[in-house]
Design a protein around this motif. Structure first.
Motif, PDB file in Angstrom:
ATOM      1  N   PRO A  44      27.048  55.341  54.755  1.00 49.36           N
ATOM      2  CA  PRO A  44      28.425  55.849  54.705  1.00 49.36           C
ATOM      3  C   PRO A  44      28.598  57.151  55.490  1.00 49.36           C
ATOM      4  CG  PRO A  44      27.628  55.298  52.516  1.00 49.36           C
ATOM      5  CD  PRO A  44      26.460  55.177  53.428  1.00 49.36           C
ATOM      6  N   GLU A  99      37.892  36.975  43.215  1.00 52.36           N
ATOM      7  CA  GLU A  99      37.514  37.089  41.806  1.00 52.36           C
ATOM      8  C   GLU A  99      38.118  38.340  41.183  1.00 52.36           C
ATOM      9  OE1 GLU A  99      33.523  36.003  41.048  1.00 52.36           O
ATOM     10  OE2 GLU A  99      33.369  37.197  39.235  1.00 52.36           O
ATOM     11  N   ARG A 100      38.117  39.380  41.961  1.00 50.33           N
ATOM     12  CA  ARG A 100      38.692  40.653  41.490  1.00 50.33           C
ATOM     13  C   ARG A 100      39.789  41.046  42.461  1.00 50.33           C
ATOM     14  NH1 ARG A 100      37.341  42.380  36.395  1.00 50.33           N
ATOM     15  NH2 ARG A 100      35.907  40.721  35.863  1.00 50.33           N
ATOM     16  N   ASP A 105      44.047  46.754  46.671  1.00 50.53           N
ATOM     17  CA  ASP A 105      43.627  45.918  47.790  1.00 50.53           C
ATOM     18  C   ASP A 105      44.807  45.543  48.672  1.00 50.53           C
ATOM     19  OD1 ASP A 105      40.941  45.902  47.078  1.00 50.53           O
ATOM     20  OD2 ASP A 105      41.274  44.317  45.611  1.00 50.53           O
ATOM     21  N   LYS A 145      22.808  37.044  63.505  1.00 46.81           N
ATOM     22  CA  LYS A 145      23.375  36.241  62.421  1.00 46.81           C
ATOM     23  C   LYS A 145      24.889  36.424  62.389  1.00 46.81           C
ATOM     24  CE  LYS A 145      19.112  36.373  59.813  1.00 46.81           C
ATOM     25  NZ  LYS A 145      18.306  37.189  58.940  1.00 46.81           N
TER      26      LYS A 145
ATOM     27  N   TRP B  35      33.248  45.199  30.030  1.00 48.99           N
ATOM     28  CA  TRP B  35      32.405  44.088  30.506  1.00 48.99           C
ATOM     29  C   TRP B  35      31.405  43.682  29.426  1.00 48.99           C
ATOM     30  CZ3 TRP B  35      32.164  41.298  35.084  1.00 48.99           C
ATOM     31  CH2 TRP B  35      33.004  41.712  36.115  1.00 48.99           C
ATOM     32  N   SER B 147      38.834  40.994  31.229  1.00 49.16           N
ATOM     33  CA  SER B 147      38.767  40.020  32.316  1.00 49.16           C
ATOM     34  C   SER B 147      37.317  39.585  32.509  1.00 49.16           C
ATOM     35  CB  SER B 147      39.317  40.609  33.604  1.00 49.16           C
ATOM     36  OG  SER B 147      38.610  41.779  33.933  1.00 49.16           O
ATOM     37  N   LEU B 148      37.147  38.347  32.887  1.00 48.53           N
ATOM     38  CA  LEU B 148      35.806  37.764  32.982  1.00 48.53           C
ATOM     39  C   LEU B 148      35.479  37.404  34.420  1.00 48.53           C
ATOM     40  CD1 LEU B 148      35.935  35.286  29.963  1.00 48.53           C
ATOM     41  CD2 LEU B 148      34.912  37.552  30.019  1.00 48.53           C
ATOM     42  N   PRO B 149      34.198  37.413  34.758  1.00 47.25           N
ATOM     43  CA  PRO B 149      33.812  36.918  36.080  1.00 47.25           C
ATOM     44  C   PRO B 149      33.901  35.392  36.099  1.00 47.25           C
ATOM     45  CG  PRO B 149      31.864  37.420  34.803  1.00 47.25           C
ATOM     46  CD  PRO B 149      33.036  37.839  33.971  1.00 47.25           C
ATOM     47  N   ASN B 150      33.917  34.833  37.294  1.00 43.35           N
ATOM     48  CA  ASN B 150      33.847  33.378  37.402  1.00 43.35           C
ATOM     49  C   ASN B 150      32.505  32.903  36.855  1.00 43.35           C
ATOM     50  OD1 ASN B 150      36.326  33.328  38.659  1.00 43.35           O
ATOM     51  ND2 ASN B 150      35.454  33.357  40.718  1.00 43.35           N
ATOM     52  N   ARG B 195      24.981  36.058  31.385  1.00 40.14           N
ATOM     53  CA  ARG B 195      23.971  36.022  32.440  1.00 40.14           C
ATOM     54  C   ARG B 195      23.590  37.439  32.838  1.00 40.14           C
ATOM     55  NH1 ARG B 195      28.738  34.367  36.105  1.00 40.14           N
ATOM     56  NH2 ARG B 195      28.843  36.022  37.665  1.00 40.14           N
ATOM     57  N   GLN B 218      31.080  44.366  39.598  1.00 42.71           N
ATOM     58  CA  GLN B 218      30.730  43.755  38.320  1.00 42.71           C
ATOM     59  C   GLN B 218      29.708  44.630  37.595  1.00 42.71           C
ATOM     60  OE1 GLN B 218      29.234  39.936  39.760  1.00 42.71           O
ATOM     61  NE2 GLN B 218      31.159  38.961  39.181  1.00 42.71           N
ATOM     62  N   ASN B 247      35.650  45.775  46.398  1.00 37.80           N
ATOM     63  CA  ASN B 247      36.929  45.313  46.936  1.00 37.80           C
ATOM     64  C   ASN B 247      37.262  46.084  48.218  1.00 37.80           C
ATOM     65  OD1 ASN B 247      38.212  47.766  46.251  1.00 37.80           O
ATOM     66  ND2 ASN B 247      38.461  47.046  44.153  1.00 37.80           N
ATOM     67  N   ARG B 259      26.097  49.018  47.585  1.00 39.02           N
ATOM     68  CA  ARG B 259      24.699  48.750  47.209  1.00 39.02           C
ATOM     69  C   ARG B 259      23.855  50.014  47.263  1.00 39.02           C
ATOM     70  NH1 ARG B 259      26.248  43.995  49.852  1.00 39.02           N
ATOM     71  NH2 ARG B 259      25.464  44.616  51.874  1.00 39.02           N
ATOM     72  N   LEU B 260      24.193  50.915  48.183  1.00 35.23           N
ATOM     73  CA  LEU B 260      23.454  52.174  48.246  1.00 35.23           C
ATOM     74  C   LEU B 260      23.643  52.961  46.957  1.00 35.23           C
ATOM     75  CD1 LEU B 260      21.781  54.247  49.811  1.00 35.23           C
ATOM     76  CD2 LEU B 260      23.906  55.159  50.726  1.00 35.23           C
ATOM     77  N   PRO B 321      17.982  37.870  54.299  1.00 36.62           N
ATOM     78  CA  PRO B 321      16.905  38.465  53.491  1.00 36.62           C
ATOM     79  C   PRO B 321      17.480  39.254  52.318  1.00 36.62           C
ATOM     80  CG  PRO B 321      17.283  39.800  55.426  1.00 36.62           C
ATOM     81  CD  PRO B 321      18.274  38.675  55.500  1.00 36.62           C
TER      82      PRO B 321
END
Lengths: 191, 365
Positions: A44, A99-100, A105, A145, B35, B147-150, B195, B218, B247, B259-260, B321
């Motif tokens: 970032p 999904e969200r 957004d 890719k 959640w 609210s729920l995930p799929n 899960r 999530q 999002n 992810r970081l 990967p």
């Protein structure tokens, strides 16, 4: 090109052009650098300078454009508003697939749509060129890719859009200084 | 991250102490609680170990070396010190992956033997599982307004699924499972499911921890435990699963740091669990959801886990990967990574991911 060309620039047009350019360039710089920066250690922190650079280049260009031609700035504001509406509508349309989802957004869709549309044909050309190069590289180079193709495409969009702002400013000043507009001339010969 | 004692119904675990860690932000905690309210309790299964013939026992071990201070006393089993430990990570696509066959063909562990005789600690392994699921009537009703995930894995093409608790019992393995989220809403008469991540092992596990990662899209709960290889120093093992993407607004405003942020949050929480005093070799493995082996989060985790094998571009989900293992030892540790052992399983075994495996060697010097 402009439908509302007014070779009389103004201070207000320069301010408006600077604001529009800065917004457009910042968003485009962000979008174009997202994927490449995700491959760096900085992540970032690498997106930030790209966004600032994009905003500065397009902002200065927008100011210069407004100082030379207020009518064209007005045109780009209208284009940006249309783009923002289309962007927001697109996010609303794909809501069932996500999904969200949030109104934030939809706002982001408007933000990107407005930035792209206000930068005009430059972004379109860059997007097209980026897509062609990206997809070709994806198909021809085994290590490439799909995300790499997307990265090249978005980079093209950003570079084209920001470059478009620079080109507009140069073009407006060339007309303002009595030079020729960057219009290709051609001759039709009837045999 | 804030390491804390269990608080609230989501952090209760009968017959097992689980240390919880979660982000400091009150706003994130509130959303994480939403959640969490649709999930059941974590599951812990203690190991039943096959006794070794007395003539095989050359040197009795107390099942895993010194336990960290102030931790529970783990069950002890006579055994000979092992030479190596297999660590694997695998996203099993909510029970679709054939764990029994994976264990047999990739690790050499027979579930049939484990079920009948108890776990064989002389085939030592730790499997870090993502997208494990549990189906149970004990999972609470869905609270209103949550609210729920799929759901994943409930379609017809996922007809054959095995839940993680059943697998652990069937194979006689240690299990620590902590759900991250409910697996969608269930139809009338359907068993509720949740899960999340799990650790399956043929060796004892202790010092269980559940780490709620920074909330991006999530709720993600990494599970951590101290594994006790027979006759060897204990190792902290961690199974995690990062979000695919945030999002659009968040991606733009944070520079795609999803992810970081989760990776650094996990690393910080593990440091806090160690409390600066306990020095444990730590192996973390999971589904990074990375598109490239060069992603920022992989670079940072490789830096924080300096003995990690080199991240490779070999695809574990299609050509991407996505799954990786990271390793951190300490000076004086008798654990060494066999870099050449780092590999991707040749088959998906029914999942949409292939597992990654590595071997740790132990030395006596």
């Amino acid at each position: 090109m402009s439908t509302n060309s007014d070779p009389e620039g103004s201070t207000w047009a320069a301010v408006g052009g600077a604001a529009l350019g800065a917004y457009s360039g910042t968003v485009l710089g962000t979008v174009g650098s997202l994927i490449p920066c995700t491959r760096t250690y900085e992540g970032p922190a690498c997106v930030r300078p790209a966004a600032i650079a994009g905003g500065l280049i397009a902002g200065i260009s927008g100011a210069s454009l407004g100082a030379a031609d207020a009518g064209r700035v007005e045109d780009y504001f209208v284009a940006g508003a249309i783009g923002a509406t289309v962007g927001a509508a697109a996010l609303l349309a794909i809501q069932p697939l996500l999904e969200r989802w949030s109104w934030g957004d939809v706002g982001a869709g408007a933000l990107v749509g407005g930035a792209v549309a206000s930068s005009g044909t430059g972004a379109a050309i860059g997007f097209g060129a980026g897509a062609v190069i990206g997809v070709a590289a994806w198909q021809l180079i085994p290590s490439m890719k799909l995300p790499d193709a997307a990265a090249v495409t978005l980079f093209g969009l950003a570079a084209g859009g920001i470059g478009g702002w620079v080109f507009r400013a140069l073009d407006a000043h060339e007309i303002d200084n009595g030079g020729e507009a960057a219009v290709l001339s051609f001759t039709i010969r009837m045999n | 991250m804030d390491v804390r004692a269990p608080v609230g119904p989501c952090a209760t675990t009968p017959n097992a102490d689980v240390a919880w860690a979660r982000p400091d932000s009150k706003g994130e905690q509130s959303r994480l609680d939403d959640w969490c309210s649709a999930t059941g309790e974590p599951v812990v299964r203690r190991l039943a170990v096959a006794p070794l013939p007395t003539d095989v026992i050359r040197e009795a071990s107390l099942g895993g070396g010194p336990a960290p201070a102030d931790t529970e006393v783990i069950p002890t089993f006579p055994s000979i010190p092992i030479e190596s430990l297999t660590v694997a990570t695998w996203n099993i696509e909510v029970g679709t992956g054939d764990l029994v066959r994976f264990l047999d063909e990739q690790i050499g562990y027979s579930c049939e033997s484990g079920r009948v005789h108890g776990a064989n600690t002389q085939t030592p392994f730790v499997l870090l599982v993502q997208e494990a699921h549990r189906a149970s009537r004990d999972i609470p009703e869905i609270p209103s307004g949550v609210s729920l995930p799929n759901s994943i894995g409930k379609s017809d093409d996922h007809a054959s699924r095995a839940e993680i608790v059943t697998i652990a019992e069937q194979c006689g393995l240690s299990l620590f499972y902590a759900p991250s989220m409910r697996n969608g809403a269930e139809a009338d008469g359907e068993m509720p499911e949740d899960r999340g991540n799990a650790i399956l092992a043929s060796i004892p596990l202790s010092d269980l921890s559940a780490v709620e990662l920074p909330l991006e899209t999530q709720r993600r709960v990494a599970v951590a435990a101290v594994a006790h290889p027979p006759g060897r120093e204990p190792i902290r093992v961690v199974s995690f699963h990062f979000d695919v993407a945030a999002n659009m607004l968040r991606v733009l405003t944070t520079g795609n740091s999803t992810r970081l942020r989760q990776g650094l949050g996990l690393a910080r929480a593990l440091d806090e669990l160690d409390n600066g005093e306990t020095r444990l070799a730590t192996i973390i493995g999971g589904d990074v959801n990375s598109w490239s082996e060069k992603e920022t989060v992989i670079r940072h985790l490789s830096e924080q886990f300096p003995e990690s094998p080199r991240a490779t571009a070999e695809g574990t989900r299609g050509g991407y990967p996505t799954d990786h293992i990271f390793v951190r030892t300490f000076e004086g540790s008798k654990i060494a990574l066999d870099e050449s052992s780092y590999r991707v399983a040749p088959l998906e075994y029914g999942s949409d991911h292939r597992g990654r495996l590595l071997t740790l060697n132990f030395s006596d010097e």
